[in-house]
Every structure is written in C-alpha cells, then in structure tokens.
Design an enzyme around this catalytic site. Sequence first.
Site, PDB file in Angstrom:
ATOM      1  N   HIS A  16       3.116  -1.876   2.656  1.00  0.00           N
ATOM      2  CA  HIS A  16       4.113  -1.695   3.725  1.00  0.00           C
ATOM      3  C   HIS A  16       4.996  -0.479   3.449  1.00  0.00           C
ATOM      4  O   HIS A  16       6.050  -0.570   2.813  1.00  0.00           O
ATOM      5  CB  HIS A  16       4.967  -2.953   3.915  1.00  0.00           C
ATOM      6  CG  HIS A  16       5.626  -2.995   5.261  1.00  0.00           C
ATOM      7  ND1 HIS A  16       5.176  -3.779   6.303  1.00  0.00           N
ATOM      8  CD2 HIS A  16       6.678  -2.303   5.769  1.00  0.00           C
ATOM      9  CE1 HIS A  16       5.925  -3.590   7.372  1.00  0.00           C
ATOM     10  NE2 HIS A  16       6.846  -2.684   7.075  1.00  0.00           N
ATOM     11  N   HIS A  18       6.230   3.084   5.665  1.00  0.00           N
ATOM     12  CA  HIS A  18       6.162   3.899   6.883  1.00  0.00           C
ATOM     13  C   HIS A  18       6.120   5.380   6.535  1.00  0.00           C
ATOM     14  O   HIS A  18       6.600   5.794   5.486  1.00  0.00           O
ATOM     15  CB  HIS A  18       7.358   3.589   7.796  1.00  0.00           C
ATOM     16  CG  HIS A  18       7.313   2.213   8.352  1.00  0.00           C
ATOM     17  ND1 HIS A  18       6.594   1.885   9.476  1.00  0.00           N
ATOM     18  CD2 HIS A  18       7.862   1.047   7.914  1.00  0.00           C
ATOM     19  CE1 HIS A  18       6.730   0.587   9.714  1.00  0.00           C
ATOM     20  NE2 HIS A  18       7.492   0.054   8.782  1.00  0.00           N
ATOM     21  N   HIS A 200       4.474  -6.322  12.711  1.00  0.00           N
ATOM     22  CA  HIS A 200       5.765  -6.751  12.164  1.00  0.00           C
ATOM     23  C   HIS A 200       6.193  -8.052  12.850  1.00  0.00           C
ATOM     24  O   HIS A 200       6.028  -8.206  14.056  1.00  0.00           O
ATOM     25  CB  HIS A 200       6.855  -5.720  12.470  1.00  0.00           C
ATOM     26  CG  HIS A 200       6.835  -4.506  11.589  1.00  0.00           C
ATOM     27  ND1 HIS A 200       5.795  -3.632  11.536  1.00  0.00           N
ATOM     28  CD2 HIS A 200       7.763  -4.029  10.724  1.00  0.00           C
ATOM     29  CE1 HIS A 200       6.076  -2.662  10.680  1.00  0.00           C
ATOM     30  NE2 HIS A 200       7.265  -2.866  10.176  1.00  0.00           N
ATOM     31  N   GLU A 203      11.316 -10.571  10.837  1.00  0.00           N
ATOM     32  CA  GLU A 203      12.301  -9.754  10.122  1.00  0.00           C
ATOM     33  C   GLU A 203      13.635  -9.869  10.871  1.00  0.00           C
ATOM     34  O   GLU A 203      14.583 -10.440  10.382  1.00  0.00           O
ATOM     35  CB  GLU A 203      11.848  -8.289  10.065  1.00  0.00           C
ATOM     36  CG  GLU A 203      12.870  -7.362   9.410  1.00  0.00           C
ATOM     37  CD  GLU A 203      12.599  -5.882   9.688  1.00  0.00           C
ATOM     38  OE1 GLU A 203      11.839  -5.555  10.605  1.00  0.00           O
ATOM     39  OE2 GLU A 203      13.195  -5.042   8.981  1.00  0.00           O
ATOM     40  N   ASP A 281       8.921  -0.268   2.527  1.00  0.00           N
ATOM     41  CA  ASP A 281       9.279  -0.065   3.938  1.00  0.00           C
ATOM     42  C   ASP A 281       9.665   1.401   4.205  1.00  0.00           C
ATOM     43  O   ASP A 281       8.808   2.194   4.600  1.00  0.00           O
ATOM     44  CB  ASP A 281      10.388  -1.047   4.350  1.00  0.00           C
ATOM     45  CG  ASP A 281      10.342  -1.405   5.835  1.00  0.00           C
ATOM     46  OD1 ASP A 281       9.396  -0.978   6.516  1.00  0.00           O
ATOM     47  OD2 ASP A 281      11.247  -2.105   6.312  1.00  0.00           O
ATOM     48  N   ASP A 282      10.938   1.743   4.028  1.00  0.00           N
ATOM     49  CA  ASP A 282      11.415   3.112   4.259  1.00  0.00           C
ATOM     50  C   ASP A 282      12.312   3.571   3.112  1.00  0.00           C
ATOM     51  O   ASP A 282      13.543   3.606   3.264  1.00  0.00           O
ATOM     52  CB  ASP A 282      12.226   3.182   5.573  1.00  0.00           C
ATOM     53  CG  ASP A 282      11.404   2.780   6.782  1.00  0.00           C
ATOM     54  OD1 ASP A 282      10.376   3.421   7.039  1.00  0.00           O
ATOM     55  OD2 ASP A 282      11.794   1.803   7.456  1.00  0.00           O
TER      56      ASP A 282
END
Length: 342
Positions: A16, A18, A200, A203, A281-282
């Site tokens: 995961h 991005h 997704h 969340e 994630d980011d």
Amino acid sequence: MERERDVSLLPKAHLHLHFTGSMRPTTLLELADKHGVHLPEALTGGEPPKLRATDERGWFRFQRLYDMARSCLRDPEDIQRLVREAAEEDIRDGSGWLEIQVDPTSYAPRLGGLIPALEIILDAVDTASRETGLGMRVLVAANRMKHPLDARTLARLAVRYADRGIVGFGLSNDERRGMARDFDRAFAIAREGGLLAAPHGGELTGPASVRDCLDDLRASRIGHGVRAAEDPRLLRKLAQRGVTCEVCPASNVALGVYEKPEDVPLRTLYDAGVPMALGADDPLLFGSRLAAQYELARRHHAFTDQELAELARQSVRGSAAPEDIRQKLLAGIDDWLESPPA
Ligand SMILES: [Zn+2]
C-alpha cells in the site's frame, strides 16, 4: 530491555503505497524548484503537515496538498526519479516486493494523455526494478470522486497492460462519496482480466464500507480495512476468506482516523486472524516509511519479533509476487528470526 532485531532487515512486501505520496520530501522541493511551482508552507516546512481527514474539509485539504505535490511531476524524468527513489527507500526498509498504486488519469494532462502517461509509469517501474533489483508491480486505482464510467475505462486499460506489470485494480479517495457498488462493473472487468481487486475501505467509514468492498466489488484485498475491527463477524469473514488488509497505522494517526498509535486496532485484527500487510500509504505527507510501521507495531502494540515476522509473512502471502520471490522472502524472514538480536 529485551534485545530486538532490526525491523529494516526483516524481509517484507509493501502493498500500500501511492505514487506521488511515495516521494522524498527533498525531491519534492527540488522538483518544485525545477518547474517553478510555489508550494504551500505545509509542504516545505521539513515536518509532515498537520492533517485531519475525519471531516470532509480536512480530507479536502489533504487532497489539495497531494494534488500540489503531484503537480511537480511534469516530465518522464520526474516520473523515473520518483519511482527509482521509491524503490531505493523500500529496499532500505527491507522490502523485497513493492506494489505501487497509481491513477494515471491524474498524470495524463502533463504527459501527453492517459495511455502515454501509463506507459511512462510502467516503463519507469520496469527500469527501476531492473536497476535496483526490487520486484515491483503496479496497481491502477480509480478515483471514487469521478464517474464510474471513468473507472471502467481505467479497468479496461489496466487489463490491456497487465503483461506490462499491472497486477491489481484499486479504488481510492473519499469513502464517504458514492457507493462501492457504483464501481462494480469496473471491478468485474478487472477481475475477469485476471487482476486482483484491492479497493480502499474501512478507513474513513466503518465496517459497512469493508462489507461493500467484499460483497459488491469482490475484493481480495482491502486498502486499510482497519475499521473492520468494530465488527467481530466481519473480522471472522475476512479471516475465513483470507482477505489481506493493507493496514497503514502511521497514516491512520496522521489523518485522525485514530488518535494515537496505540489506538490503531492492530492486535484486534491480528488476534482475529485477519491477514495484514503493513503499508506506508503516503510517506511524503505522513512522515514515515515502511519499516516504521513495523516499529510502531513493536513499540505501541508489543508485537514480538515472532509476531513481526508473522506480519511480514502475511504481507508476502497477500502480495502478487511470483512463487520464486515469495519463497525467497519467506526464507529470508525465517533467517531474520534465527539471527541474533542486536
Ligand atoms: Zn491509500
């Protein structure tokens, strides 16, 4: 204090991450300079920005910062650099397999259209993979803020390019918008084309959104999925079906999904037998990368080295990595456990 093994040496798969969100903060500054983009202070302060996505305004702000960062990726060299650095960072954190997630639509205007953008991205992934030795593949993610027909177009494209390194199809952005089932045709196209479905869910919204991903999109993996912890029946279902949740604890805390690291229900999912693949994630916006997620599980949830190794195994099993790479990573995990703690 008990002696511990270095989690950055633990082999694992990263499922995961991005595309723009993987960027090094220093690279963002250099690219902004190169293209004369004026970045807001939140992105130049050297500290991750203060975010809160539990309401729509907060999520909008997060997306705006993300869009601003993305606007600094303007030519093929920028894309190549981003991907190579994402691979380098992952290797440093012990990743032996990386699945990076991208919506090529967002890069299309600056890279000559949707297909050229996707080809530039896939070429960059192929080159970075060969140059760094890290196995890498791509998940094409549709944006749930856009029309479901756009998602279908993307799904068809993803299937067409499957032999160029695309392994899955995702759905990102604000879970509070639209229904998962609006995207069921897109996911059917992706699944029929042999891609894994990894939307997704769970969340920003609760267990119902995870259930929708399972029932309407027939997800075999869930991006996040943490809020399934609120529903024991759903946890049993995820465990029985072996649906891997791509849990990103530092992201959850940064976005205010949970107040503190210890509130992220890692133990609940783990004890329920739900397979997890920890992800960053980011990192550009949340300030921590892959190994830090395992460190968080150790520090705040008292995961032992045996349990961290089991989490790493779950990430490998949940991945789309070919058998030889899976075996190599699983053997590496055993070696890590047999190595003496530092
Ligand atoms: Zn995500």
